[in-house]
Design a protein around this motif. Structure first.
Motif, short mmCIF file in Angstrom:
data_model
loop_
_atom_site.label_atom_id
_atom_site.label_comp_id
_atom_site.label_asym_id
_atom_site.label_seq_id
_atom_site.Cartn_x
_atom_site.Cartn_y
_atom_site.Cartn_z
N LEU A 145 0.83 -1.20 0.00
CA LEU A 145 0.00 0.00 0.00
C LEU A 145 0.87 1.25 0.00
O LEU A 145 1.94 1.28 0.61
CB LEU A 145 -0.93 -0.01 1.22
CG LEU A 145 -1.85 -1.22 1.33
CD1 LEU A 145 -2.78 -1.08 2.53
CD2 LEU A 145 -2.65 -1.44 0.05
N GLY A 153 1.74 5.23 0.69
CA GLY A 153 1.52 6.34 1.60
C GLY A 153 2.80 6.67 2.33
O GLY A 153 3.77 5.89 2.29
N GLN A 172 1.46 5.24 8.07
CA GLN A 172 0.51 4.15 8.10
C GLN A 172 -0.94 4.63 8.18
O GLN A 172 -1.84 4.01 7.62
CB GLN A 172 0.81 3.22 9.28
CG GLN A 172 2.04 2.34 9.05
CD GLN A 172 2.21 1.28 10.10
OE1 GLN A 172 1.85 1.48 11.25
NE2 GLN A 172 2.77 0.14 9.71
N LEU A 174 -2.86 4.87 4.84
CA LEU A 174 -2.98 3.72 3.95
C LEU A 174 -4.42 3.33 3.69
O LEU A 174 -5.29 3.45 4.54
CB LEU A 174 -2.21 2.53 4.53
CG LEU A 174 -0.73 2.76 4.81
CD1 LEU A 174 -0.10 1.49 5.37
CD2 LEU A 174 0.00 3.22 3.55
N SER A 208 -2.92 0.93 -3.79
CA SER A 208 -1.81 -0.02 -3.81
C SER A 208 -0.80 0.39 -4.86
O SER A 208 -1.08 1.21 -5.75
CB SER A 208 -2.32 -1.43 -4.11
OG SER A 208 -2.76 -1.51 -5.45
#
Length: 264
Positions: A60, A62, A65, A68, A73
């Motif tokens: 994923l 970004g 976190q 995400l 993806s």
């Protein structure tokens, strides 16, 4: 702003085609733009950067976190649209063939993330540069892995669909250029000049020496966290730095297209 051009739609992927390709332009943290990948392509950028996290069996995109989403993806934002575009363009990202870099910055465990990434990249073997049986074949997109780099695992891959992002400490490395295609480092760790006044002669000479040594080994050069300043871009460009990073896509495109810019 780069000139608008004919817009095509291929399997729901819409993009404006035929800007002037700018192989030195690198979209830092490209996924933060309104249209990841496409905003950079509309300006002719020759390199884009995507940070990835391994979440379960997904890669994923970004920077943190908390950002995400399973809808963002590496495949959906970058690999699949690039594949569609390359097919439409007859084998290259732009109508005029040339180098295009997908810099993948790994934010999670390097070995575990690469084990998944390697399998994902193999699905796009028709568009990705590859090294197999000791022979390198350049294709439409060259993937380079930065961040948490599983150096040994990458080097031992067969076939291998990615290279490693090196550091200035790797300038004298004897690794083949297809394994270590890029030398990157933080601008402020090696240069104090931020675009005010003229670049000091010793720093200018240092920059050129770095580029000279990298090019002698067949590698390209990038610095991250460079000041978003036309004077800095000018010095990077004059020194032969291969990838000039920015968060300001249109502004850098205007500069590289030799359009006038103010100093702000």
């Amino acid at each position: 702003m780069a000139a608008a051009a004919t817009t095509f739609a291929v399997n729901s992927f819409a993009y404006a085609d035929q800007p002037t390709p700018l192989r030195h332009a690198h979209a830092h943290n490209d996924y933060y733009h309104t249209r990841p990948l496409f905003d950079a392509l509309d300006q002719g950028f020759g390199s884009v950067e995507a940070d990835i996290f391994l979440v379960g069996d997904q890669l994923l995109v970004g920077h943190y976190q908390i950002e995400l989403s399973s809808k963002r993806s590496l495949e959906s934002l970058y690999l699949e649209p690039l594949k569609q575009r390359i097919e439409t363009n007859g084998g290259s990202v732009y109508e005029k063939p040339g180098r295009f870099v997908l810099l993948v910055d790994v934010k999670t465990d390097g070995e575990k993330t690469y084990a998944v990434l390697e399998k994902v990249l193999a699905k796009y073997d028709d568009i990705l540069s590859v090294t197999q049986d000791g022979k390198h074949e350049a294709k439409a997109v060259t993937v380079i892995i930065s961040g948490n780099r599983a150096k040994q695992e990458i080097a031992e891959s067969e076939p291998r669909y990615a290279g490693i992002d090196g550091r200035l400490s790797d300038l004298d490395s004897d690794a083949p250029a297809d394994l270590l295609p890029l030398i990157s480092d933080k601008w402020g760790s090696h240069f104090k000049w931020k675009g005010e006044g003229e670049m000091p002669a010793d720093q200018k000479a240092k920059l050129r020496e770095i580029v000279k040594k990298a090019h002698a080994k067949g590698r390209i050069v990038r610095f991250w966290a460079t000041p978003e300043h036309p004077k800095v871009w000018s010095e990077l460009n004059d020194a032969g730095v291969d990838l000039i990073g920015t968060d300001m896509l249109e502004r850098l495109a205007d500069f590289l297209n030799d359009k006038p810019l103010d100093s702000n």
